[in-house]
Design a protein around this motif. Structure first.
Motif, PDB file in Angstrom:
ATOM      1  N   GLU A 213      15.373  71.319  36.389  1.00 51.26           N
ATOM      2  CA  GLU A 213      14.834  71.217  35.037  1.00 51.26           C
ATOM      3  C   GLU A 213      15.855  70.532  34.140  1.00 51.26           C
ATOM      4  OE1 GLU A 213      13.686  75.080  33.675  1.00 51.26           O
ATOM      5  OE2 GLU A 213      11.679  74.886  34.536  1.00 51.26           O
ATOM      6  N   SER A 214      15.356  69.653  33.275  1.00 46.21           N
ATOM      7  CA  SER A 214      16.253  68.924  32.383  1.00 46.21           C
ATOM      8  C   SER A 214      15.457  68.370  31.212  1.00 46.21           C
ATOM      9  CB  SER A 214      16.944  67.778  33.123  1.00 46.21           C
ATOM     10  OG  SER A 214      17.743  67.003  32.248  1.00 46.21           O
ATOM     11  N   ALA A 215      16.131  68.252  30.069  1.00 46.34           N
ATOM     12  CA  ALA A 215      15.539  67.518  28.956  1.00 46.34           C
ATOM     13  C   ALA A 215      15.620  66.023  29.258  1.00 46.34           C
ATOM     14  CB  ALA A 215      16.280  67.845  27.663  1.00 46.34           C
ATOM     15  N   LEU A 216      14.795  65.246  28.566  1.00 43.25           N
ATOM     16  CA  LEU A 216      14.707  63.802  28.838  1.00 43.25           C
ATOM     17  C   LEU A 216      15.044  62.961  27.612  1.00 43.25           C
ATOM     18  CD1 LEU A 216      11.395  63.890  30.904  1.00 43.25           C
ATOM     19  CD2 LEU A 216      13.696  63.457  31.801  1.00 43.25           C
ATOM     20  N   ASP A 217      15.719  63.581  26.635  1.00 40.98           N
ATOM     21  CA  ASP A 217      16.007  62.863  25.398  1.00 40.98           C
ATOM     22  C   ASP A 217      17.446  62.375  25.312  1.00 40.98           C
ATOM     23  OD1 ASP A 217      17.099  65.365  25.226  1.00 40.98           O
ATOM     24  OD2 ASP A 217      16.613  65.666  23.112  1.00 40.98           O
ATOM     25  N   ASP A 218      18.153  62.353  26.454  1.00 44.32           N
ATOM     26  CA  ASP A 218      19.514  61.821  26.466  1.00 44.32           C
ATOM     27  C   ASP A 218      19.709  60.990  27.730  1.00 44.32           C
ATOM     28  OD1 ASP A 218      19.825  63.656  28.532  1.00 44.32           O
ATOM     29  OD2 ASP A 218      20.858  65.129  27.276  1.00 44.32           O
ATOM     30  N   ASP A 219      20.949  60.702  28.092  1.00 43.53           N
ATOM     31  CA  ASP A 219      21.217  59.822  29.234  1.00 43.53           C
ATOM     32  C   ASP A 219      21.263  60.554  30.571  1.00 43.53           C
ATOM     33  OD1 ASP A 219      21.386  57.596  27.601  1.00 43.53           O
ATOM     34  OD2 ASP A 219      23.554  57.778  27.313  1.00 43.53           O
ATOM     35  N   THR A 220      20.955  61.853  30.588  1.00 38.04           N
ATOM     36  CA  THR A 220      21.086  62.622  31.827  1.00 38.04           C
ATOM     37  C   THR A 220      20.271  62.028  32.957  1.00 38.04           C
ATOM     38  OG1 THR A 220      21.495  64.667  30.613  1.00 38.04           O
ATOM     39  CG2 THR A 220      20.773  64.875  32.890  1.00 38.04           C
ATOM     40  N   ILE A 221      19.001  61.698  32.702  1.00 39.27           N
ATOM     41  CA  ILE A 221      18.138  61.187  33.769  1.00 39.27           C
ATOM     42  C   ILE A 221      18.628  59.837  34.266  1.00 39.27           C
ATOM     43  CG2 ILE A 221      16.502  60.126  32.152  1.00 39.27           C
ATOM     44  CD1 ILE A 221      15.713  61.820  35.547  1.00 39.27           C
ATOM     45  N   PHE A 222      19.148  58.997  33.366  1.00 37.00           N
ATOM     46  CA  PHE A 222      19.669  57.695  33.788  1.00 37.00           C
ATOM     47  C   PHE A 222      20.906  57.869  34.663  1.00 37.00           C
ATOM     48  CE2 PHE A 222      17.284  56.695  29.937  1.00 37.00           C
ATOM     49  CZ  PHE A 222      16.570  55.575  30.332  1.00 37.00           C
ATOM     50  N   ASN A 223      21.769  58.812  34.293  1.00 36.09           N
ATOM     51  CA  ASN A 223      22.967  59.061  35.089  1.00 36.09           C
ATOM     52  C   ASN A 223      22.609  59.580  36.478  1.00 36.09           C
ATOM     53  OD1 ASN A 223      24.559  58.304  32.905  1.00 36.09           O
ATOM     54  ND2 ASN A 223      24.769  60.384  32.145  1.00 36.09           N
ATOM     55  N   LEU A 224      21.585  60.433  36.555  1.00 39.06           N
ATOM     56  CA  LEU A 224      21.156  60.950  37.850  1.00 39.06           C
ATOM     57  C   LEU A 224      20.553  59.854  38.717  1.00 39.06           C
ATOM     58  CD1 LEU A 224      19.562  64.408  36.942  1.00 39.06           C
ATOM     59  CD2 LEU A 224      21.621  63.999  38.302  1.00 39.06           C
ATOM     60  N   VAL A 225      19.740  59.000  38.119  1.00 40.83           N
ATOM     61  CA  VAL A 225      19.131  57.900  38.877  1.00 40.83           C
ATOM     62  C   VAL A 225      20.219  57.025  39.500  1.00 40.83           C
ATOM     63  CG1 VAL A 225      17.820  55.745  38.667  1.00 40.83           C
ATOM     64  CG2 VAL A 225      16.964  57.842  37.603  1.00 40.83           C
ATOM     65  N   GLU A 226      21.221  56.683  38.724  1.00 47.32           N
ATOM     66  CA  GLU A 226      22.304  55.844  39.247  1.00 47.32           C
ATOM     67  C   GLU A 226      23.089  56.590  40.320  1.00 47.32           C
ATOM     68  OE1 GLU A 226      25.924  52.999  37.585  1.00 47.32           O
ATOM     69  OE2 GLU A 226      24.731  54.201  36.204  1.00 47.32           O
ATOM     70  N   LYS A 227      23.374  57.858  40.086  1.00 47.54           N
ATOM     71  CA  LYS A 227      24.126  58.668  41.053  1.00 47.54           C
ATOM     72  C   LYS A 227      23.367  58.805  42.363  1.00 47.54           C
ATOM     73  CE  LYS A 227      26.025  63.353  41.599  1.00 47.54           C
ATOM     74  NZ  LYS A 227      26.197  64.663  40.933  1.00 47.54           N
ATOM     75  N   PHE A 228      22.075  59.129  42.297  1.00 47.64           N
ATOM     76  CA  PHE A 228      21.280  59.326  43.508  1.00 47.64           C
ATOM     77  C   PHE A 228      21.112  58.018  44.283  1.00 47.64           C
ATOM     78  CE2 PHE A 228      19.050  63.194  41.471  1.00 47.64           C
ATOM     79  CZ  PHE A 228      20.026  64.031  41.973  1.00 47.64           C
ATOM     80  N   GLU A 229      20.958  56.919  43.573  1.00 43.10           N
ATOM     81  CA  GLU A 229      20.815  55.616  44.245  1.00 43.10           C
ATOM     82  C   GLU A 229      22.039  55.328  45.103  1.00 43.10           C
ATOM     83  OE1 GLU A 229      19.123  51.760  45.133  1.00 43.10           O
ATOM     84  OE2 GLU A 229      18.270  53.622  44.334  1.00 43.10           O
TER      85      GLU A 229
END
Length: 255
Positions: A213-229
């Motif tokens: 679970e995470s909020a989507l109003d900051d850079d968290t999701i972008f950081n995860l996408v790059e990390k997982f890739e």
């Protein structure tokens, strides 16, 4: 321009500056024929204000801008492969059979807004494949931008916690287990995986999902996408992106 389905537009960063790249995806067969050994590029002023917070990314505006390109696309024995919008100018890229002929026809148009014309030999189309085409990570980051924009349009409150699922696939079971062990130690994700490979389109691979679970109003999701890739590649796997549950429409998910 050609059919919209032939073009891919995405955002990226060039030397620390935000840019929009639009690339023609329908010409790889022609480029691979080695009949267009020269790449030519030049810049013209961009007629619209470049601001990532405004409607510059709307396809209607890009289509309107494309009308200014029609005369340039008529240059014979050449292929228009894409353009880059950077700050207040757009750089156009063509492959051509004869660079001198291209220069001559371009000069006959008497377009006074064209900057210096650069021509170089590129028989393997390295500029197209290595520079203009989006990387897998760029495509996922761009898809994330579009997903968040769509969520916002649906009236979703991005500051609330959302159930997010990240999807991966692996051909090697041992490497998949190493990947799972790495994230199991962190206790941040609910991990699920297939015990046996699944078959799809004549390929067999294991599937893994990481849920959190995470909020989507900051850079968290972008950081995860790059990390997982990057980490999926380290374990010889593939990150297939993410999806989330829409809070204001029970039972729906968006990805």
């Amino acid at each position: 321009m050609e059919s919209k389905n032939s073009w891919q537009t995405y955002r990226t960063s060039i030397k620390g500056t935000e840019a929009i790249i639009t690339v023609n995806l329908s010409i790889t067969e022609k480029l691979d024929s080695h009949l267009y050994p020269y790449v030519i590029h030049f810049s013209i002023p961009f007629p619209l204000p470049f601001n990532s917070t405004e409607s510059i990314y709307e396809q209607a505006q890009l289509d309107q801008f494309s009308q200014t390109l029609l005369p340039l696309m008529s240059i014979s024995e050449s292929l228009f492969v894409g353009y880059i919008i950077l700050q207040n100018k757009v750089t156009l890229y063509f492959y051509t059979k004869h660079s001198e002929t291209f220069h001559s026809q371009l000069q006959q148009m008497k377009l006074d807004y064209i900057d210096e014309i650069v021509s170089q030999s590129d028989p393997n189309c390295d500029l197209y494949y290595d520079f203009l085409l989006p990387s897998s990570l760029e495509m996922k980051l761009n898809a994330t931008v579009e997903t968040l924009a769509l969520l916002h349009q649906e009236g979703e409150d991005l500051s609330l916690l959302h159930a997010i699922t990240h999807k991966f696939q692996f051909e090697n079971r041992e490497l998949m287990e190493d990947f799972i062990d790495f994230y199991a130690q962190q206790s941040l994700f609910n991990i699920q995986y297939t015990d046996k490979p699944v078959e799809y389109d004549n390929e067999a691979f294991y599937l893994v999902t990481l849920q959190h679970e995470s909020a989507l109003d900051d850079d968290t999701i972008f950081n995860l996408v790059e990390k997982f890739e990057l980490q999926a590649e380290e374990y010889a796997g593939e990150y297939n992106g993410w999806e989330c549950q829409i809070l204001n429409q029970t039972g729906k998910s968006l990805h």
